[in-house]
Design a protein around this motif. Sequence first.
Motif, PDB file in Angstrom:
ATOM      1  N   UNK A   1       3.078  -2.175   4.167  1.00 12.83           N
ATOM      2  CA  UNK A   1       3.358  -0.811   3.732  1.00 12.83           C
ATOM      3  C   UNK A   1       4.641  -0.354   4.427  1.00 12.83           C
ATOM      4  N   UNK A   2       5.015   0.860   4.155  1.00 17.76           N
ATOM      5  CA  UNK A   2       6.245   1.385   4.738  1.00 17.76           C
ATOM      6  C   UNK A   2       6.069   1.548   6.252  1.00 17.76           C
ATOM      7  N   UNK A   3       6.887   0.836   7.020  1.00 22.48           N
ATOM      8  CA  UNK A   3       6.786   0.888   8.474  1.00 22.48           C
ATOM      9  C   UNK A   3       5.760  -0.065   9.052  1.00 22.48           C
TER      10      UNK A   3
ATOM     11  N   UNK B   1       0.836  -1.201   0.000  1.00 25.24           N
ATOM     12  CA  UNK B   1       0.000   0.000   0.000  1.00 25.24           C
ATOM     13  C   UNK B   1       0.867   1.246   0.000  1.00 25.24           C
ATOM     14  N   UNK B   2       0.571   2.163  -0.900  1.00 23.09           N
ATOM     15  CA  UNK B   2       1.214   3.471  -0.854  1.00 23.09           C
ATOM     16  C   UNK B   2       0.678   4.263   0.334  1.00 23.09           C
ATOM     17  N   UNK B   3       1.400   5.284   0.739  1.00 25.57           N
ATOM     18  CA  UNK B   3       1.038   5.998   1.973  1.00 25.57           C
ATOM     19  C   UNK B   3      -0.275   6.775   1.862  1.00 25.57           C
ATOM     20  N   UNK B   4      -0.743   7.094   0.632  1.00 32.62           N
ATOM     21  CA  UNK B   4      -1.987   7.865   0.488  1.00 32.62           C
ATOM     22  C   UNK B   4      -3.236   6.980   0.549  1.00 32.62           C
ATOM     23  N   UNK B   5      -3.079   5.667   0.602  1.00 29.32           N
ATOM     24  CA  UNK B   5      -4.227   4.737   0.590  1.00 29.32           C
ATOM     25  C   UNK B   5      -4.782   4.538   2.005  1.00 29.32           C
TER      26      UNK B   5
END
Length: 532
Positions: free
Chosen positions: A343-345, A321-325
């Motif tokens: 996702x990131x983190x 998942x990108x951070x804007x989702x």
Amino acid sequence: MKDRFKQKYTAGAAVAYMSRKQALKKLQLTLKDFRRLCIIKGIYPHEPAHKKQANKGSTANKVFYYRKDINFLAHEPIINKFRDYKVFLRKLNHLKAKKEEDKIKKLYDNKPIYNLDTIVKERFPTFGSALRDMDDALSLCFTFAMLPHTRVLKEGMIDSCRKLTAEFMHYVIESQSLRNTFISIKGIYYQAEVHGEKITWVVPHERGLPHVTDVDFTVLVTFVEFYIAMLGFVNFKLYQDIGLFYPPQIGQVVEGDEMESEEYKEKVYSLAKPLAKRKDVEHTEDDEPLDLLGEDSDALAQKVKEAKNIKTLFKGCVFYLNRECPKEALTFIIRNGGGVVGWEGAPNDLKADSKNITHHIVDRPMDKLEVNRLYIQPQWVFDCLNARRKLPTERYMPGVALPPHFSPFTSEKAGDYIPFERLEELRSMGKDVSELEAAIPKTMDELPMRRKEVKPEKPKGIHIAVGQMHKKSKEKFHETVEKGQELKMRELMISKKHQRVYHSMKTTFKRNRNDALKLKKKAKLVKATAEA
């Protein structure tokens, strides 16, 4: 000898009902405490059939309760706790005025606290009755979990709502019982099937909220207070049924102090990692086909097939998942379908450049694209769950205009306006839509045009023509008139008792038809504008 006539207002509605003012006087409570007591005990006002008689001849507008309900409330022990709390506040104000800190601390240690466990068991004697009342409880708790802390909305209450809602979502993921979802303006609607009961709730969209000043939270707080106690019981029972630890534990078994840490709570709230299960519970999977017999065998077989399709919907897929989702919503649906998400983190340490990723969910244009993965927009996940299958990704690629998002909670009826895309979707799901298509009302453009009959020129002079009894058009006209007269005669035969119902049905049918025509014209206009 007994009197032949009874005294007025000693029977019937005058005795069965009691006004709110009388109830307050009987219970010796303030209006605020009376409201709290009624909400907690599930007592609601009722409108008498004979309001004037219940009000003993008066026509004043009053709120009425059943007298038996008020007598039931009079024996509730929680009333004494309300009175003890008033005494506590009086003593606290007295000690604050004197600035006696030691006594104030001692008084806080002995603060009166009431317990709602017995009331929860009293209101919901069976587990099924509690599940049937979960819709409002979940919707309100999910709303409170996103609100900021205020003087009325205490920090402990909001944290409890966040904790209990995350626990329920974990149960739905582990049991794979999510069935439908829909993105609306209010929020995201979910529907899960738990122990045969369909539970529907709405989760607000993730966004920063300021302090809400135009809503009176004092009444809502009482509802939330009861729902927190109720959800604790329900979550514990649900976790025990499928062999999970309660409170939920991720991975290996952890101690109580570690469970209270912020880092561990964030792992639980992220929904990304599976929960630990007890070793003493046997885990069985129903992979064998069921031999279903009886009249409802087809419907039951279809239901079992749909449930199986949902459980393996995203099996073998790894999503990034990108951070804007919206992470919570997407993680909830993907893990319910057997997929892996990160996702990131995230707690599962899934990197953006990992070769295991099969689907990359983005909600903005991308400059650099990897060849070995599919790029999709978030709506694809929601539509796949509602369709019970993986949809083609071409219409959901980044930067592409998305297809319409239809609600799975509405059932299509003959005569309603059904968009072309929805008909195609139903057809792809194997449903027969011929009746729905035929019943869609037609606009003036779609009606067959009458061909103008070309009249032959009359020859000049004297001529002889073959006589006709009636023209064809006149015959059709007479048939239409006769049908209309028969319909009017049938309408006249309807009894007065059912005439209003019949006319209201006709009005509703006309209104629905006009609404369908308006929507159809609007869709045509939008399509013509887009093509131009």
